[in-house]
Design a protein around this motif. Structure first.
Motif, PDB file in Angstrom:
ATOM      1  N   THR A  49       0.835  -1.199   0.000  1.00 54.97           N
ATOM      2  CA  THR A  49       0.000   0.000   0.000  1.00 54.97           C
ATOM      3  C   THR A  49       0.875   1.256   0.000  1.00 54.97           C
ATOM      4  OG1 THR A  49      -1.733  -1.189   1.195  1.00 54.97           O
ATOM      5  CG2 THR A  49      -1.855   1.209   1.200  1.00 54.97           C
ATOM      6  N   ALA A  80      -9.081  -6.225  -2.734  1.00 53.98           N
ATOM      7  CA  ALA A  80      -9.823  -5.240  -3.521  1.00 53.98           C
ATOM      8  C   ALA A  80      -9.349  -3.822  -3.215  1.00 53.98           C
ATOM      9  CB  ALA A  80     -11.315  -5.365  -3.244  1.00 53.98           C
ATOM     10  N   ALA A  81      -9.060  -3.553  -1.945  1.00 54.13           N
ATOM     11  CA  ALA A  81      -8.594  -2.217  -1.575  1.00 54.13           C
ATOM     12  C   ALA A  81      -7.256  -1.901  -2.220  1.00 54.13           C
ATOM     13  CB  ALA A  81      -8.503  -2.106  -0.052  1.00 54.13           C
ATOM     14  N   ALA A  83      -6.056  -3.341  -4.943  1.00 53.58           N
ATOM     15  CA  ALA A  83      -6.275  -3.241  -6.389  1.00 53.58           C
ATOM     16  C   ALA A  83      -6.862  -1.884  -6.769  1.00 53.58           C
ATOM     17  CB  ALA A  83      -7.198  -4.363  -6.846  1.00 53.58           C
ATOM     18  N   GLU A  84      -7.710  -1.315  -5.900  1.00 50.41           N
ATOM     19  CA  GLU A  84      -8.257   0.016  -6.150  1.00 50.41           C
ATOM     20  C   GLU A  84      -7.193   1.086  -5.981  1.00 50.41           C
ATOM     21  OE1 GLU A  84     -11.764   2.981  -4.419  1.00 50.41           O
ATOM     22  OE2 GLU A  84     -11.734   0.871  -3.812  1.00 50.41           O
ATOM     23  N   THR A  85      -6.272   0.859  -5.052  1.00 48.71           N
ATOM     24  CA  THR A  85      -5.203   1.826  -4.804  1.00 48.71           C
ATOM     25  C   THR A  85      -4.192   1.859  -5.943  1.00 48.71           C
ATOM     26  OG1 THR A  85      -5.434   1.425  -2.425  1.00 48.71           O
ATOM     27  CG2 THR A  85      -3.397   2.472  -3.148  1.00 48.71           C
ATOM     28  N   PRO A  87      -4.507   0.551  -9.540  1.00 46.49           N
ATOM     29  CA  PRO A  87      -5.243  -0.113 -10.622  1.00 46.49           C
ATOM     30  C   PRO A  87      -4.312  -0.680 -11.695  1.00 46.49           C
ATOM     31  CG  PRO A  87      -6.210   2.038 -10.124  1.00 46.49           C
ATOM     32  CD  PRO A  87      -4.905   1.959  -9.394  1.00 46.49           C
ATOM     33  N   ARG A 149     -17.030  -2.467  -2.706  1.00 40.67           N
ATOM     34  CA  ARG A 149     -16.171  -1.709  -3.608  1.00 40.67           C
ATOM     35  C   ARG A 149     -15.350  -2.675  -4.467  1.00 40.67           C
ATOM     36  NH1 ARG A 149     -15.161   3.768  -1.430  1.00 40.67           N
ATOM     37  NH2 ARG A 149     -13.272   3.798  -2.709  1.00 40.67           N
ATOM     38  N   PRO A 150     -15.972  -3.377  -5.380  1.00 37.31           N
ATOM     39  CA  PRO A 150     -15.184  -4.262  -6.247  1.00 37.31           C
ATOM     40  C   PRO A 150     -14.239  -3.431  -7.108  1.00 37.31           C
ATOM     41  CG  PRO A 150     -17.416  -4.044  -7.090  1.00 37.31           C
ATOM     42  CD  PRO A 150     -17.400  -3.388  -5.747  1.00 37.31           C
ATOM     43  N   PRO A 151     -13.016  -3.889  -7.299  1.00 40.85           N
ATOM     44  CA  PRO A 151     -12.059  -3.077  -8.057  1.00 40.85           C
ATOM     45  C   PRO A 151     -12.432  -2.995  -9.531  1.00 40.85           C
ATOM     46  CG  PRO A 151     -11.134  -5.235  -7.568  1.00 40.85           C
ATOM     47  CD  PRO A 151     -12.434  -5.148  -6.813  1.00 40.85           C
ATOM     48  N   ALA A 152     -12.225  -1.822 -10.124  1.00 39.58           N
ATOM     49  CA  ALA A 152     -12.499  -1.651 -11.548  1.00 39.58           C
ATOM     50  C   ALA A 152     -11.611  -2.565 -12.384  1.00 39.58           C
ATOM     51  CB  ALA A 152     -12.288  -0.186 -11.935  1.00 39.58           C
ATOM     52  N   PRO A 154      -9.834  -5.955 -11.610  1.00 33.84           N
ATOM     53  CA  PRO A 154      -9.534  -7.035 -10.661  1.00 33.84           C
ATOM     54  C   PRO A 154      -8.090  -7.495 -10.819  1.00 33.84           C
ATOM     55  CG  PRO A 154     -11.616  -7.436 -11.791  1.00 33.84           C
ATOM     56  CD  PRO A 154     -10.959  -6.293 -12.497  1.00 33.84           C
TER      57      PRO A 154
END
Length: 328
Positions: A49, A80-81, A83-85, A87, A149-152, A154
């Motif tokens: 992260t 998921a968090a 992956a969102e951080t 992308p 919050r599924p990642p845009a 994955p």
């Protein structure tokens, strides 16, 4: 030269709060990837992260997040968090880990590791795609779970594997495989079990490196690592499968009898040299490239302490990172 060039993070001797400079030095040196491990140091996700926020040039991966130490929903949320951080930059490696990590340290029942890994892989595939998961898997049941919050994008799912059954599972259902504790000559044996994998199948390997020309020091450290890892049943069976039963039996016998000193002495130099990369930074880099030449698409160094690093501190580490980096 391999298109991917990884380093295991965090690095020893540098607090997590000081890793911005480390991540920058890695990217400047040509490292493309930062991969985390999870045993009893930092967790698998916090260092990545930080890397995601501080160094956008790096791709990220876990090698590995154990499938027993977090519940299915929490494991999916954490992945998921991240992956969102980051992308498109995160590859999610999972694996069974070991009875010590799962059971002795995390109060989980380490049973049916193949089935648990398979079930978690299938659950994560669906959950990270944003699907509702309401299913009784053979090793756990999930009722009406859906990520808020599924990642845009994955993350790709990689599975840690040692022997044929798990290697074939990775080829059939994962996007890649994570290997560990093998020599460049062993890569062909492992990958022979992944022939059914689709295009773009990632092959990551964690490679222990000791960048010092003090061979005696490196071999002493390597012997300690070998007794720590290759006495674990899963790794012992892996090396039997690779054909090392004869060379490792004296170590195993001494270890089982409680003779720790004898176990260390029973490990021959050539075996240490096969499994632990050491030498000058240039020699280390060339040996890691040998893994890539054998079929590893994501070679990931795991940097071990050396006398030079202990004397030189952060400036020596920064210089070493530059020397180990991928040439332009």
């Amino acid at each position: 030269m391999s298109m991917r060039w990884g380093m295991t993070v965090p690095l020893g001797g540098v607090p997590l709060a000081g890793h911005a400079a480390v991540f920058s030095a890695l990217a400047d040196a040509g490292f493309t990837d930062a991969w985390s491990a999870e045993v009893n140091g930092a967790d698998a996700f916090t260092p990545l992260t930080l890397a995601a926020a501080w160094e956008p040039r790096l791709r990220l991966g876990t090698a590995i997040a154990p499938v027993y130490t977090r519940g299915p929903g929490l494991l999916a949320m954490t992945a998921a968090a991240l992956a969102e951080t980051a992308p498109g930059r995160f590859q999610f490696g999972i694996g069974a880990s070991s009875p010590v990590v799962a059971g002795d340290w995390n109060a989980a029942d380490f049973v049916k590791p193949f089935a648990r890994s398979r079930d978690m892989l299938r659950f994560l595939r669906a959950a990270l795609a944003g699907e509702v998961v309401d299913q009784a898997f053979p090793t756990f049941t999930v009722k009406r779970f859906r990520l808020e919050r599924p990642p845009a994008v994955p993350p790709q799912l990689l599975l840690a594997a040692l022997r044929p059954q798990m290697l074939r599972l990775a080829a059939a259902e994962a996007d890649g495989v994570i290997l560990n504790w093998l020599s460049p000559a062993d890569v062909h044996t492992a990958l022979a079990e992944t022939k059914q994998a689709g295009p773009g199948f990632a092959v990551a390997a964690r490679i222990f490196v000791v960048p010092t020309d003090d061979a005696a020091y490196a071999r002493t450290l390597g012997r300690r690592l070998i007794t720590s890892y290759l006495t674990v049943p899963a790794y012992a069976e892996f090396h039997r499968w690779l054909g090392r039963e004869e060379v490792l039996t004296p170590m195993w016998r001494a270890w089982e009898s409680g003779d720790r000193r004898g176990a260390l002495a029973a490990i021959p130099d050539p075996l240490v040299d096969e499994l632990v990369v050491h030498g000058t930074p240039e020699q280390v880099r060339a040996r890691v490239q040998a893994y890539a030449d054998a079929g590893i698409t994501v070679p990931v160094m795991a940097l071990l302490p050396t006398p030079e690093l202990e004397r030189g501190g952060l400036p020596a580490l920064t210089e070493l990172i530059s020397a180990l980096g991928r040439p332009a």
